[in-house]
Motif scaffolding. Structure first.
Motif, PDB file in Angstrom:
ATOM      1  N   ALA A 124       0.841  -1.206   0.000  1.00  0.00           N
ATOM      2  CA  ALA A 124       0.000   0.000   0.000  1.00  0.00           C
ATOM      3  C   ALA A 124       0.873   1.252   0.000  1.00  0.00           C
ATOM      4  O   ALA A 124       1.819   1.365   0.782  1.00  0.00           O
ATOM      5  N   ASP A 125       0.554   2.178  -0.888  1.00  0.00           N
ATOM      6  CA  ASP A 125       1.254   3.468  -0.884  1.00  0.00           C
ATOM      7  C   ASP A 125       0.688   4.376   0.194  1.00  0.00           C
ATOM      8  O   ASP A 125       1.413   5.163   0.805  1.00  0.00           O
ATOM      9  N   GLU A 126      -0.612   4.273   0.402  1.00  0.00           N
ATOM     10  CA  GLU A 126      -1.275   5.037   1.453  1.00  0.00           C
ATOM     11  C   GLU A 126      -2.375   4.183   2.062  1.00  0.00           C
ATOM     12  O   GLU A 126      -2.844   3.220   1.451  1.00  0.00           O
ATOM     13  N   VAL A 127      -2.794   4.567   3.277  1.00  0.00           N
ATOM     14  CA  VAL A 127      -3.821   3.809   3.987  1.00  0.00           C
ATOM     15  C   VAL A 127      -4.976   4.724   4.361  1.00  0.00           C
ATOM     16  O   VAL A 127      -4.770   5.851   4.835  1.00  0.00           O
ATOM     17  N   LEU A 128      -6.184   4.248   4.099  1.00  0.00           N
ATOM     18  CA  LEU A 128      -7.399   4.921   4.552  1.00  0.00           C
ATOM     19  C   LEU A 128      -7.805   4.295   5.880  1.00  0.00           C
ATOM     20  O   LEU A 128      -7.825   3.073   6.008  1.00  0.00           O
ATOM     21  N   TYR A 129      -8.163   5.155   6.842  1.00  0.00           N
ATOM     22  CA  TYR A 129      -8.539   4.667   8.170  1.00  0.00           C
ATOM     23  C   TYR A 129      -9.852   5.350   8.537  1.00  0.00           C
ATOM     24  O   TYR A 129      -9.889   6.225   9.409  1.00  0.00           O
ATOM     25  N   ALA A 189     -13.791   9.259  13.813  1.00  0.00           N
ATOM     26  CA  ALA A 189     -13.818   9.408  15.268  1.00  0.00           C
ATOM     27  C   ALA A 189     -13.133  10.701  15.696  1.00  0.00           C
ATOM     28  O   ALA A 189     -13.618  11.427  16.574  1.00  0.00           O
ATOM     29  N   SER A 190     -12.003  11.010  15.053  1.00  0.00           N
ATOM     30  CA  SER A 190     -11.286  12.246  15.365  1.00  0.00           C
ATOM     31  C   SER A 190     -12.141  13.459  15.023  1.00  0.00           C
ATOM     32  O   SER A 190     -12.244  14.409  15.806  1.00  0.00           O
ATOM     33  N   TRP A 191     -12.774  13.408  13.832  1.00  0.00           N
ATOM     34  CA  TRP A 191     -13.636  14.513  13.407  1.00  0.00           C
ATOM     35  C   TRP A 191     -14.798  14.698  14.383  1.00  0.00           C
ATOM     36  O   TRP A 191     -15.095  15.814  14.815  1.00  0.00           O
ATOM     37  N   ALA A 192     -15.455  13.596  14.752  1.00  0.00           N
ATOM     38  CA  ALA A 192     -16.625  13.668  15.625  1.00  0.00           C
ATOM     39  C   ALA A 192     -16.260  14.183  17.014  1.00  0.00           C
ATOM     40  O   ALA A 192     -16.999  14.966  17.618  1.00  0.00           O
ATOM     41  N   ALA A 193     -15.106  13.741  17.529  1.00  0.00           N
ATOM     42  CA  ALA A 193     -14.689  14.168  18.860  1.00  0.00           C
ATOM     43  C   ALA A 193     -14.496  15.677  18.923  1.00  0.00           C
ATOM     44  O   ALA A 193     -14.891  16.337  19.896  1.00  0.00           O
ATOM     45  N   ILE A 194     -13.895  16.237  17.872  1.00  0.00           N
ATOM     46  CA  ILE A 194     -13.670  17.687  17.843  1.00  0.00           C
ATOM     47  C   ILE A 194     -14.949  18.437  17.506  1.00  0.00           C
ATOM     48  O   ILE A 194     -15.307  19.417  18.160  1.00  0.00           O
ATOM     49  N   ARG A 195     -15.681  17.944  16.493  1.00  0.00           N
ATOM     50  CA  ARG A 195     -16.890  18.645  16.040  1.00  0.00           C
ATOM     51  C   ARG A 195     -17.949  18.730  17.132  1.00  0.00           C
ATOM     52  O   ARG A 195     -18.557  19.787  17.358  1.00  0.00           O
ATOM     53  N   TYR A 196     -18.216  17.649  17.841  1.00  0.00           N
ATOM     54  CA  TYR A 196     -19.367  17.607  18.738  1.00  0.00           C
ATOM     55  C   TYR A 196     -19.045  17.922  20.193  1.00  0.00           C
ATOM     56  O   TYR A 196     -19.933  17.951  21.031  1.00  0.00           O
ATOM     57  N   ASP A 235     -17.671  22.537  11.316  1.00  0.00           N
ATOM     58  CA  ASP A 235     -17.068  21.482  10.514  1.00  0.00           C
ATOM     59  C   ASP A 235     -15.565  21.524  10.737  1.00  0.00           C
ATOM     60  O   ASP A 235     -15.016  22.523  11.247  1.00  0.00           O
ATOM     61  N   TYR A 236     -14.897  20.443  10.324  1.00  0.00           N
ATOM     62  CA  TYR A 236     -13.474  20.308  10.627  1.00  0.00           C
ATOM     63  C   TYR A 236     -12.832  19.365   9.627  1.00  0.00           C
ATOM     64  O   TYR A 236     -13.390  18.302   9.332  1.00  0.00           O
ATOM     65  N   VAL A 237     -11.677  19.750   9.085  1.00  0.00           N
ATOM     66  CA  VAL A 237     -10.909  18.887   8.194  1.00  0.00           C
ATOM     67  C   VAL A 237      -9.498  18.785   8.751  1.00  0.00           C
ATOM     68  O   VAL A 237      -8.803  19.795   8.892  1.00  0.00           O
ATOM     69  N   GLU A 238      -9.081  17.571   9.069  1.00  0.00           N
ATOM     70  CA  GLU A 238      -7.740  17.370   9.625  1.00  0.00           C
ATOM     71  C   GLU A 238      -6.703  17.449   8.516  1.00  0.00           C
ATOM     72  O   GLU A 238      -6.830  16.810   7.478  1.00  0.00           O
TER      73      GLU A 238
END
Length: 215
Positions: A113-118, A124-131, A138-141
């Motif tokens: 794999a050249d890159e990994v999607l998780y 989970a990271s988005w939801a923890a910060i957003r809510y 909204d939030y984009v890491e």
């Protein structure tokens, strides 16, 4: 427009296929379940029913001809790992594979794999910060420290200009754009005055955004 090989048509793979259709990319969709393949036929350029761990089957797809190969197999890690490894062995240009655990990500990266999607971790990271933040819409890491945030305009900023607020120098936070009347403008002049119903897109470290907006 890119030529994409998408392997694995569960919920995550289906969402990727639908979005790529909206973006007018050419997608070859693959799954060993006939029902999943048939459900996506109207939204992809081509589709095949087959076992992606079978080297002869993958060869028949012409792996080298795709700009991007995405492996979204989620329920069978062994199949995901074998598919990822075979794609690279067959000369795939770019392989992006889905991981559901940290150990999966490590094995996938070691095996082609050249890159990994998780997706679970990223969501989970988005939801923890957003809510847990009252003022973030909204939030984009960007990475573990930086992100782009859509935030409400604080009351004490109403009718003040970007220049007067000077948050770049005070907090190391950059204003990228303003959403006003459901329209986003990315051309923000220093003399732009903020209004009560505005939201703003800012770029910075999360710790700096926290301080700037008292989150």
């Amino acid at each position: 427009m890119k030529n994409v090989l998408l392997i694995g048509l569960g919920r995550f793979g289906r969402h990727i296929a639908l979005k790529m259709n909206e973006l007018h990319h050419q997608v070859m969709a693959v799954d060993k379940t006939e029902e999943r393949v048939e459900a996506l036929l109207p939204y992809v350029t081509n589709a095949q029913i087959g076992d992606s761990t079978n080297e002869e089957f993958l060869k028949s797809l012409g792996v080298r001809n795709f700009d991007l190969c995405i492996v979204t197999i989620g329920s069978d890690f062994q199949s995901s790992l074998e598919t990822t490894s075979l794609l690279k062995e067959l000369g795939a240009k770019l392989v992006v594979s889905r991981a559901s655990r940290d150990i999966h990500a490590k094995f996938l990266l070691r095996n082609g794999a050249d890159e990994v999607l998780y997706p679970e971790r990223q969501l989970a990271s988005w939801a923890a910060i957003r809510y847990t933040s009252d003022h973030i819409s909204d939030y984009v890491e960007i990475d573990k420290d930086y992100g782009i945030f859509e935030v409400e305009v604080p009351m004490n900023w109403f009718e003040k200009s970007i220049r007067d607020l000077d948050i770049r120098n005070k907090y190391n936070v950059n204003i990228l754009g303003i959403k006003r009347d459901e329209k986003i403008s990315m051309n923000v002049a220093p003399d732009t005055h903020l209004k009560p119903d505005d939201t703003i897109m800012v770029l910075g470290k999360f710790v700096d955004v926290q301080k700037c907006f008292h989150i």
